[in-house]
Design a protein around this motif. Structure first.
Motif, PDB file in Angstrom:
ATOM      1  N   ASP A  15       0.829  -1.213   0.000  1.00 23.78           N
ATOM      2  CA  ASP A  15       0.000   0.000   0.000  1.00 23.78           C
ATOM      3  C   ASP A  15       0.864   1.264   0.000  1.00 23.78           C
ATOM      4  N   ASP A  75      -0.380   6.928   3.355  1.00 21.17           N
ATOM      5  CA  ASP A  75      -0.358   5.720   4.188  1.00 21.17           C
ATOM      6  C   ASP A  75       0.375   5.897   5.526  1.00 21.17           C
ATOM      7  N   HIS A  97      -5.012   6.335   6.331  1.00 23.20           N
ATOM      8  CA  HIS A  97      -6.140   5.618   6.926  1.00 23.20           C
ATOM      9  C   HIS A  97      -5.767   5.129   8.316  1.00 23.20           C
ATOM     10  N   HIS A  98      -4.799   5.830   8.920  1.00 21.50           N
ATOM     11  CA  HIS A  98      -4.379   5.456  10.276  1.00 21.50           C
ATOM     12  C   HIS A  98      -4.814   6.501  11.304  1.00 21.50           C
ATOM     13  N   VAL A 119      -5.378   2.770   2.235  1.00 23.32           N
ATOM     14  CA  VAL A 119      -5.407   4.153   1.730  1.00 23.32           C
ATOM     15  C   VAL A 119      -5.682   4.188   0.233  1.00 23.32           C
ATOM     16  N   ASP A 149      -3.490  -4.995   2.219  1.00 23.63           N
ATOM     17  CA  ASP A 149      -3.802  -4.443   3.539  1.00 23.63           C
ATOM     18  C   ASP A 149      -4.934  -5.208   4.231  1.00 23.63           C
ATOM     19  N   ASP A 198      -0.074  -3.908   8.599  1.00 21.63           N
ATOM     20  CA  ASP A 198      -1.408  -3.319   8.275  1.00 21.63           C
ATOM     21  C   ASP A 198      -1.670  -3.446   6.790  1.00 21.63           C
TER      22      ASP A 198
HETATM   23 MN    MN Z   1      -2.220   1.021   4.335  1.00 23.64          MN
END
Ligand code: MN
Ligand code: MN
Ligand code: MN
Ligand code: MN
Lengths: 198, 198
Positions: A15, A75, A97-98, A119, A149, A198
């Motif tokens: 990712d 990411d 997306h964290h 992401v 992911d 992840d």
């Molecule tokens: Mn990711």
């Protein structure tokens, strides 16, 4: 506009590498002068993906300041996961997306994060929002990143948004995502341990 | 889904109050159980706007935890500008146009920020992206917030995105934004000092 570098986190996974390539492609279409780079070599899984879609691996950098003043992160956001001289740089865009932690800026910026499994799912939405056509190669990279992911849509972080993106991207990339996904995940396990879960 | 409160920063200005109402409207359309509230009374300018578009002022709260576990922030992110018990709350969504500072979360969240003159401009884009129709009243609030934050498109933070939004919103709200804008800004200066310069 001054050139900016686009990159994912350290010890990049599929990712992190694919999202940098996808976002650089989108930003170029929107008029930015950008180059996708990476903070490490691709792992086995990512090599399989890049090979599959005939995509060169992004150039690996140790520092960004010697080349640019501003950067775009994908990411990740936490400084300790970013490029070594991140504190000398102006972050103008983040797509992630964290969770957010220890991320501070002096000026307003473009920040786009959603609680989804990958992401590349967020980037897929952004291409559609800006009506930028997704070429087959980019669709392939997005699809691979989401499969990576979410472990083929099985991980607890998987959302309907990810599932929907995979179905649409599989059509554009002309790939059977179940069959391709298993081959891809296998390619990642045959040598070294996965670098980022992840 | 559990109920969430939506609010702008302390000593709210027109954008902080209107953006909470706009975002709560959008989120309700997208299936969330939300209520727009405020961290202070509307100032003179905002009272003029609410009156103009026949909109009730949001309920004022001192704390959020007694009522909800999760909240959505608009027009701010820094904890010291937020509700007094923000550290006891789970922030699930942020829509903003300021720098990011001291904002940390434990879990991934929806975060949308753009370097534009007003957060109502970002919300205007989000309505369009989700194809949610903008009713005349909401258009009027968005228009007023952008005029307020950008001082009728004159402030240095004003972007083309803000200008374009004002033109389109003026049509929906059926308002001559130059004429209305001057009256609105005047209403804000006749009594107490402006509470928040952005
Ligand atoms: Mn990711
Ligand atoms: Mn990653
Ligand atoms: Mn404000
Ligand atoms: Mn504002």
């Amino acid at each position: 506009m001054a050139k900016e570098l686009v990159f994912g986190h350290q010890s990049p996974d599929t990712d992190a590498i694919c999202a940098a390539i996808e976002y650089a492609y989108l930003q170029e279409k929107l008029g930015y002068d950008v180059e996708a780079v990476a903070l490490g070599e691709p792992n086995e899984e990512t090599k399989f993906v890049l090979n599959q879609f005939n995509q060169k691996a992004p150039r690996v950098i140790k520092e960004a300041k010697p080349e640019v003043d501003s950067v775009m992160l994908v990411d990740h956001n936490e400084p300790q996961q970013s490029v070594s001289d991140i504190d000398k740089l102006n972050v103008t865009h983040v797509v992630d997306h964290h969770r957010i932690a220890n991320f501070n800026t002096e000026k307003p910026l473009f920040y786009r994060a959603e609680p989804v499994g990958c992401v590349s799912t967020v980037l897929f939405e952004m291409f559609n929002e800006k009506s930028v056509e997704i070429p087959q190669k980019i669709a392939g990279l997005m699809l691979s990143a989401i499969i990576s992911d979410t472990l083929l849509l099985k991980s607890p972080t998987t959302t309907d948004v990810d599932k929907n993106a995979v179905k649409e991207l599989a059509k554009i990339a002309n790939v059977d995502y179940e069959d391709y996904g298993i081959k891809m995940l296998k390619a990642g396990t045959n040598v070294d341990a996965r670098s980022d879960e992840d």
